[in-house]
Structures are given as C-alpha cells and as structure tokens.
Design an enzyme around this catalytic site. Structure first.
Site, PDB file in Angstrom:
ATOM      1  N   ASP A 204       0.859  -1.191   0.000  1.00 50.29           N
ATOM      2  CA  ASP A 204       0.000   0.000   0.000  1.00 50.29           C
ATOM      3  C   ASP A 204       0.889   1.234   0.000  1.00 50.29           C
ATOM      4  O   ASP A 204       2.073   1.156   0.302  1.00 50.29           O
ATOM      5  CB  ASP A 204      -0.889   0.009   1.254  1.00 50.29           C
ATOM      6  CG  ASP A 204      -0.045   0.032   2.532  1.00 50.29           C
ATOM      7  OD1 ASP A 204       0.174   1.128   3.057  1.00 50.29           O
ATOM      8  OD2 ASP A 204       0.406  -1.048   2.969  1.00 50.29           O
ATOM      9  N   ASP A 206       1.406   4.748   1.932  1.00 47.48           N
ATOM     10  CA  ASP A 206       1.051   5.150   3.289  1.00 47.48           C
ATOM     11  C   ASP A 206       0.183   6.407   3.326  1.00 47.48           C
ATOM     12  O   ASP A 206       0.182   7.220   2.412  1.00 47.48           O
ATOM     13  CB  ASP A 206       2.324   5.356   4.113  1.00 47.48           C
ATOM     14  CG  ASP A 206       2.146   4.905   5.548  1.00 47.48           C
ATOM     15  OD1 ASP A 206       1.723   3.753   5.746  1.00 47.48           O
ATOM     16  OD2 ASP A 206       2.421   5.694   6.460  1.00 47.48           O
TER      17      ASP A 206
END
Length: 264
Positions: A204, A206
C-alpha cells in the site's frame, strides 16, 4: 545437528505461512527467551537446507509488537542457521514504489518503543549497526529482475497505522518504506552474528503520502495474497544464488569482546 552454517533461515511475514514443500521435518525448539512464534519447518530449496519460521505464527497469532523476536532469532541460531532472509510487508512512502514492488532496503530507522531489543542486559556489549543488513545476502536478491535495490525502512510500533502527519514526516525525511516488524529482528540477528537481509513487498501507499482514506488492513491482505507467490519465488531464487559457505564477515561483531554468555 548441522552447525556448518550452511542452513539458511527464512522468516516469513504476513501471508507467508508456507514456503517449503512437503518433504520437511518440524522442530519445536525452546529457548531461554521462551518458544518461537511457531514450530520451525526444515526442508530444502535447491542445494540449501532451509529452516522456515512464520513470524506471526501459522494463524497470524502474534501482532507486530508481540512477536517473540528474541526467541525466534535464538531458535534459528541454535539450529545452526547463520544467514536469514526476512520477507515482510511494507507501506510505501514514495509514490514511485507502488503496490507489488519488491524492495531490498539498505537502511533502517527504529521508531518502535518498549520492545525487548537486546540479548545483552549485562557485560557492556555494544553492537555495530551502521549498516543493518548483510551486503552479501542483499546482493543475492538485488540482482534479480524487478527488485528495487536500496531504501530506508522505518519501523513503527504499531499495531496502528501512521497518522497522515507521521507519514508526511517520514517521507520528508527521505524514508521510503514503513513497516512494523523489521525491528528488533535485524539487531537481534546482528547480536547473534547472523547475516540478515529484509525483502520488502509493498502492499500500500502510506496515509499521508497520497489523498484518500489511508490504509485499510483488509486491502493489504488482498494485495499480499496477489503477490505472495512471486515473493516466494524471489526468495527461492535468492537462496539458489547464495554461496554454499558463508563468506560475509560483516556480521561477526564480537571478535575479542567478552560476552556475558556463549552464543548458541
């Protein structure tokens, strides 16, 4: 017991519960620091004997801040492991490192708190840690296609994710990855004179780095699942590329330093 240092260790992160095939044996080590996260499975990858330990336990029993890191590293060392590959999940602080990217960090910043991070509570032992990862192990991974060489991994305490301000602070400092398990694992490896290299899978971007709602755990597990086989293949290939014997003296920290106890 093999103590020739040829056995390699792999500490699997989230989703990395199986790594070795079916022709394995399982050991249930105990250590002065308690039991490791899970029994250790020993099998072969190519010409190497490999000991595999799931960092969080087989059912993801341990959160990042409760993993028995001291027991894990001690158990591997006691089995005869001297070199450890450490796959892990990370968030990206750099928009150029999107989900699915595999990065081999070369630096670490510790933002954890309250974790037991040394074996040496007596004896005045101070361990060199300027370069926290073994260059020989790193080079077995960084030469592979689609692997990013280098980057600073900041390790946060968790289990919560970062605030937007924390993410922006880390990114502004030039850190590229954020993770919850890379410390104290790396320093405990160094204290035990184990060569150690993290292999980070970006799941992902952040919270503070991009617009949107921030990180959701469910999305991370989906992303990890989609990339886990590729990560396993990268680790297998890296194991094949490592020399049979340990040549790296980088991690031999304690020459001439009296230790308060014998290393296992």
């Amino acid at each position: 017991m093999h103590h020739n240092g040829r056995m390699l260790g792999v500490i699997g992160g989230s989703g990395f519960y199986t790594f070795l095939g079916s022709d394995t044996r399982t050991v249930h080590p105990d250590t002065p620091w308690g039991a490791p996260s899970d029994p250790i499975t020993i099998g072969t990858v190519g010409n190497h004997e490999v000991a595999f330990l799931p960092r969080h336990g087989a059912g993801h029993h341990y959160s990042p801040h409760t993993v028995p890191y001291r027991a894990n590293m001690w158990a591997l060392r006691a089995l005869g492991v001297r070199r450890v590959f450490a796959p892990c999940a990370v968030g990206s602080l750099n928009p150029l490192l999107g989900p699915g990217t595999v990065v081999v960090p070369d630096q670490l910043v510790d933002r954890t708190s309250g974790r037991a991070d040394t074996y040496f509570d007596t004896g005045g032992v101070h361990t060199s840690f300027a370069d926290p990862y073994c260059p020989t192990l790193r080079s077995a991974v960084t030469g592979l296609p689609d692997v990013v060489d280098g980057g600073t991994m900041v390790v946060i305490q968790g289990p919560r994710f970062s605030t937007r301000a924390e993410s922006q602070w880390f990114a502004a400092a030039g850190f590229s990855l954020v993770n919850m398990t890379g410390y104290p694992e790396a320093i405990l490896a160094r204290e035990l004179e184990l060569c150690y290299a993290a292999i980070a899978l970006v799941t992902d971007v952040d919270a503070g780095v991009s617009v949107g709602e921030g990180v959701k755990a469910a999305e991370i597990f989906v992303e990890f699942g989609e990339n886990i086989e590729r990560l396993k293949q990268i680790v297998r290939t890296a194991i094949d590329r490592v020399a049979a014997e340990r040549t790296c003296t980088h991690c031999l920290q304690h020459a001439g330093v009296p230790l308060p106890f014998e290393l296992p």
